[in-house]
Design a protein around this motif. Structure first.
Motif, PDB file in Angstrom:
ATOM      1  N   ALA A   9    -100.412  15.466 -33.560  1.00  0.00           N
ATOM      2  CA  ALA A   9     -99.082  16.313 -33.138  1.00  0.00           C
ATOM      3  C   ALA A   9     -98.426  16.842 -34.458  1.00  0.00           C
ATOM      4  CB  ALA A   9     -98.000  15.173 -32.549  1.00  0.00           C
ATOM      5  N   TYR A  10     -98.059  18.210 -34.276  1.00  0.00           N
ATOM      6  CA  TYR A  10     -97.270  18.867 -35.198  1.00  0.00           C
ATOM      7  C   TYR A  10     -95.962  19.199 -35.098  1.00  0.00           C
ATOM      8  CZ  TYR A  10     -96.346  21.942 -38.906  1.00  0.00           C
ATOM      9  OH  TYR A  10     -95.756  22.868 -39.901  1.00  0.00           O
ATOM     10  N   GLU A  13     -92.972  25.746 -33.123  1.00  0.00           N
ATOM     11  CA  GLU A  13     -92.898  26.562 -31.707  1.00  0.00           C
ATOM     12  C   GLU A  13     -94.138  26.691 -31.239  1.00  0.00           C
ATOM     13  OE1 GLU A  13     -90.405  29.880 -31.726  1.00  0.00           O
ATOM     14  OE2 GLU A  13     -88.596  28.775 -32.147  1.00  0.00           O
ATOM     15  N   MET A  14     -95.077  27.064 -31.936  1.00  0.00           N
ATOM     16  CA  MET A  14     -96.482  27.545 -31.549  1.00  0.00           C
ATOM     17  C   MET A  14     -97.435  26.528 -30.990  1.00  0.00           C
ATOM     18  SD  MET A  14     -99.326  29.630 -33.737  1.00  0.00           S
ATOM     19  CE  MET A  14     -98.067  30.726 -34.347  1.00  0.00           C
ATOM     20  N   ARG A  15     -97.094  25.434 -31.651  1.00  0.00           N
ATOM     21  CA  ARG A  15     -97.703  24.188 -31.232  1.00  0.00           C
ATOM     22  C   ARG A  15     -97.406  23.941 -29.661  1.00  0.00           C
ATOM     23  NH1 ARG A  15    -101.113  19.498 -32.765  1.00  0.00           N
ATOM     24  NH2 ARG A  15    -101.060  18.397 -30.590  1.00  0.00           N
ATOM     25  N   THR A  50    -105.539  23.975 -48.042  1.00  0.00           N
ATOM     26  CA  THR A  50    -106.121  22.576 -48.349  1.00  0.00           C
ATOM     27  C   THR A  50    -104.919  21.818 -48.444  1.00  0.00           C
ATOM     28  OG1 THR A  50    -105.269  23.320 -51.000  1.00  0.00           O
ATOM     29  CG2 THR A  50    -107.771  23.377 -50.253  1.00  0.00           C
ATOM     30  N   ASN A  51    -103.710  22.253 -48.517  1.00  0.00           N
ATOM     31  CA  ASN A  51    -102.448  21.420 -48.115  1.00  0.00           C
ATOM     32  C   ASN A  51    -101.811  21.329 -46.762  1.00  0.00           C
ATOM     33  OD1 ASN A  51    -102.621  20.223 -51.021  1.00  0.00           O
ATOM     34  ND2 ASN A  51    -101.539  22.330 -51.531  1.00  0.00           N
ATOM     35  N   LEU A  52    -102.624  21.781 -45.799  1.00  0.00           N
ATOM     36  CA  LEU A  52    -102.090  21.913 -44.278  1.00  0.00           C
ATOM     37  C   LEU A  52    -101.905  20.517 -43.907  1.00  0.00           C
ATOM     38  CD1 LEU A  52    -103.760  25.135 -43.214  1.00  0.00           C
ATOM     39  CD2 LEU A  52    -101.465  24.831 -43.650  1.00  0.00           C
ATOM     40  N   PRO A  53    -100.882  20.357 -43.218  1.00  0.00           N
ATOM     41  CA  PRO A  53    -100.712  18.803 -42.833  1.00  0.00           C
ATOM     42  C   PRO A  53    -101.632  18.946 -41.342  1.00  0.00           C
ATOM     43  CG  PRO A  53     -98.754  20.173 -42.177  1.00  0.00           C
ATOM     44  CD  PRO A  53     -99.623  21.134 -43.285  1.00  0.00           C
ATOM     45  N   GLU A  54    -102.282  17.786 -40.936  1.00  0.00           N
ATOM     46  CA  GLU A  54    -102.661  17.325 -39.816  1.00  0.00           C
ATOM     47  C   GLU A  54    -101.943  18.064 -38.459  1.00  0.00           C
ATOM     48  OE1 GLU A  54    -104.266  13.691 -38.793  1.00  0.00           O
ATOM     49  OE2 GLU A  54    -105.039  13.268 -40.862  1.00  0.00           O
ATOM     50  N   VAL A 109     -93.338  14.082 -34.042  1.00  0.00           N
ATOM     51  CA  VAL A 109     -92.830  14.732 -32.700  1.00  0.00           C
ATOM     52  C   VAL A 109     -93.825  13.960 -31.592  1.00  0.00           C
ATOM     53  CG1 VAL A 109     -92.594  16.590 -31.214  1.00  0.00           C
ATOM     54  CG2 VAL A 109     -91.652  16.923 -33.672  1.00  0.00           C
ATOM     55  N   LYS A 110     -93.319  13.476 -30.824  1.00  0.00           N
ATOM     56  CA  LYS A 110     -94.149  13.061 -29.635  1.00  0.00           C
ATOM     57  C   LYS A 110     -94.965  13.993 -29.130  1.00  0.00           C
ATOM     58  CE  LYS A 110     -94.380   9.878 -25.534  1.00  0.00           C
ATOM     59  NZ  LYS A 110     -93.490   9.133 -24.687  1.00  0.00           N
ATOM     60  N   ASP A 111     -96.442  13.816 -29.036  1.00  0.00           N
ATOM     61  CA  ASP A 111     -97.274  14.641 -28.506  1.00  0.00           C
ATOM     62  C   ASP A 111     -97.411  14.749 -26.923  1.00  0.00           C
ATOM     63  OD1 ASP A 111     -99.242  16.727 -28.376  1.00  0.00           O
ATOM     64  OD2 ASP A 111    -100.927  15.463 -29.000  1.00  0.00           O
ATOM     65  N   GLU A 112     -96.504  15.368 -26.256  1.00  0.00           N
ATOM     66  CA  GLU A 112     -96.285  15.412 -24.805  1.00  0.00           C
ATOM     67  C   GLU A 112     -96.119  16.893 -24.387  1.00  0.00           C
ATOM     68  OE1 GLU A 112     -93.436  12.600 -23.379  1.00  0.00           O
ATOM     69  OE2 GLU A 112     -91.732  13.688 -24.402  1.00  0.00           O
ATOM     70  N   TYR A 113     -96.588  17.050 -23.299  1.00  0.00           N
ATOM     71  CA  TYR A 113     -96.074  18.456 -22.460  1.00  0.00           C
ATOM     72  C   TYR A 113     -94.765  18.440 -22.123  1.00  0.00           C
ATOM     73  CZ  TYR A 113     -96.055  22.103 -19.050  1.00  0.00           C
ATOM     74  OH  TYR A 113     -95.967  23.308 -18.178  1.00  0.00           O
ATOM     75  N   ILE A 114     -94.246  19.512 -22.153  1.00  0.00           N
ATOM     76  CA  ILE A 114     -92.639  19.519 -21.767  1.00  0.00           C
ATOM     77  C   ILE A 114     -92.742  20.828 -20.731  1.00  0.00           C
ATOM     78  CG2 ILE A 114     -90.241  20.178 -22.414  1.00  0.00           C
ATOM     79  CD1 ILE A 114     -90.964  19.138 -25.229  1.00  0.00           C
ATOM     80  N   HIS A 115     -92.337  20.380 -19.585  1.00  0.00           N
ATOM     81  CA  HIS A 115     -92.237  21.564 -18.382  1.00  0.00           C
ATOM     82  C   HIS A 115     -91.350  22.595 -19.150  1.00  0.00           C
ATOM     83  CE1 HIS A 115     -91.634  23.549 -14.444  1.00  0.00           C
ATOM     84  NE2 HIS A 115     -92.732  23.047 -14.293  1.00  0.00           N
ATOM     85  N   PRO A 116     -91.737  23.836 -18.751  1.00  0.00           N
ATOM     86  CA  PRO A 116     -90.708  24.974 -18.983  1.00  0.00           C
ATOM     87  C   PRO A 116     -89.483  24.881 -18.727  1.00  0.00           C
ATOM     88  CG  PRO A 116     -92.970  26.113 -18.603  1.00  0.00           C
ATOM     89  CD  PRO A 116     -93.031  24.479 -18.151  1.00  0.00           C
ATOM     90  N   SER A 117     -89.338  24.310 -17.525  1.00  0.00           N
ATOM     91  CA  SER A 117     -87.992  23.947 -16.893  1.00  0.00           C
ATOM     92  C   SER A 117     -87.013  22.862 -17.572  1.00  0.00           C
ATOM     93  CB  SER A 117     -87.887  23.769 -15.270  1.00  0.00           C
ATOM     94  OG  SER A 117     -88.421  22.338 -15.216  1.00  0.00           O
ATOM     95  N   GLN A 118     -87.712  22.126 -18.699  1.00  0.00           N
ATOM     96  CA  GLN A 118     -87.212  21.360 -19.223  1.00  0.00           C
ATOM     97  C   GLN A 118     -87.132  21.576 -20.672  1.00  0.00           C
ATOM     98  OE1 GLN A 118     -85.676  18.668 -17.753  1.00  0.00           O
ATOM     99  NE2 GLN A 118     -86.413  19.468 -15.869  1.00  0.00           N
TER     100      GLN A 118
END
Length: 321
Positions: free
Chosen positions: A160-161, A142-144, A5-9, A165-174
């Motif tokens: 975003a969780y 990390e899982m997110r 019940t108390n899990l954040p979005e 944290v800004k919800d954006e894809y981070i390339h593995p090299s970065q």
């Protein structure tokens, strides 16, 4: 589901639960549709239900590895097999949708719905509650990041969780985030996706079932893998040699043309196939570029695909004796 019940979005567990709600809604909707009168609506809902593959893929590639780090391997060994059983039913249903066999389809769909409901009950009753007990806050954060790469069943990405944290894809090299690893990094080479010892890289390339030759941006051969069954023979003498001297005169013009086109950025791949000593050989050249698009050389990949071309049907089980 008081523990939820108390899990954040945006929390991965909350997203799993929200997908379960979506799955149950889709199953109920599909059950209420008259396929003869509303075939398009049925196909659209069924197509959305098939996105349960993303739900399974996140569990297998994201959640299960974290649970393994804490010593709980049962989901990887057991629930994954159940995922595969459901995948087989989904495939069977897809085939029946395409062949328009409605009577058989309805029977298969009911079997699919029963299996989906069962696995969702296992998730909600055991898997996710125990995962919440075992995993730490940083694990879920990390899982997110990895969940983003696999995707969800929804039309739009969840919140975003953590929320700030800004919800954006981070390339593995970065991606510089430190993660807990079950091995030491001492002596390992930091690769874009992983960390390997030099001898492991050598073994990987040696046992790879393709011939690879790497020519750098100055047209000099800097590497080839020495497998046991190379398609084309190579010797240490080609290392440090200009590539134009490593090909017979009749083909060198094509090689030079490939290099020119790659360097100019007009092409990124060249492909050939030939018969050589009774074998069907597939040859490809790929341009190598850095993150800024600068040309860094070319790899030549050759493979004997004679056996592959002869394959028919499917083989899903080992045929070892």
């Amino acid at each position: 589901m008081n523990q939820f019940t108390n899990l954040p979005e945006g929390h991965p567990v909350r997203v799993y639960l929200e997908e379960n709600q979506l799955i149950r809604g889709l199953m109920a909707s599909i059950n209420s549709i008259d396929i003869d009168k509303n075939p398009d609506e049925f196909k659209e809902k069924f197509k959305r239900l098939c996105l349960v593959e993303k739900h399974f893929a996140r569990k297998e590639n994201q959640l299960f590895p974290y649970l393994e780090q804490y010593g709980w391997t049962s989901p990887s060994q057991n629930m994954w097999a159940f995922h595969d059983d459901i995948r087989a039913i989904v495939k069977q249903a897809r085939n029946l949708v395409e062949s328009d066999e409605k009577e058989s389809l309805m029977m298969v769909l009911q079997n699919l719905f029963r299996n989906l409901e069962h696995i969702m009950q296992v998730e909600e009753g055991r898997l996710l509650p125990r995962a919440l007990e075992m995993l730490q806050v940083d694990d879920w954060k990390e899982m997110r990041d990895g969940d983003e790469e696999i995707g969800w069943m929804f039309d739009e990405a969840p919140t975003a969780y953590p929320a700030h944290v800004k919800d954006e894809y981070i390339h593995p090299s970065q991606d510089t985030k430190k993660r807990k690893l079950p091995f030491s990094l001492d002596g390992r080479i930091d690769l874009e996706q992983g960390h390997m010892l030099p001898e492991q890289i050598n073994w990987l390339l040696k046992f790879m079932p393709v011939d690879i030759t790497y020519v750098d941006e100055n047209d000099v051969v800097i590497f080839y893998n020495r497998g046991e069954d190379r398609v084309f023979p190579r010797s240490a003498g080609i290392i440090g040699r200009e590539v134009k001297f490593c090909h017979p005169p009749k083909s060198v013009d094509q090689v030079l043309m490939i290099l020119r086109e790659f360097k100019a950025g007009r092409r990124d791949e060249a492909e050939f196939w030939i018969t050589f000593k009774g074998k069907f050989i597939h040859i490809r050249y790929f341009a190598i570029r850095d993150d800024e698009g600068n040309y860094k050389g070319v790899i030549e990949v050759s493979q004997d695909v004679t056996h592959i071309r002869e394959l028919e049907g499917q083989q899903r089980l080992l045929d070892w004796e």
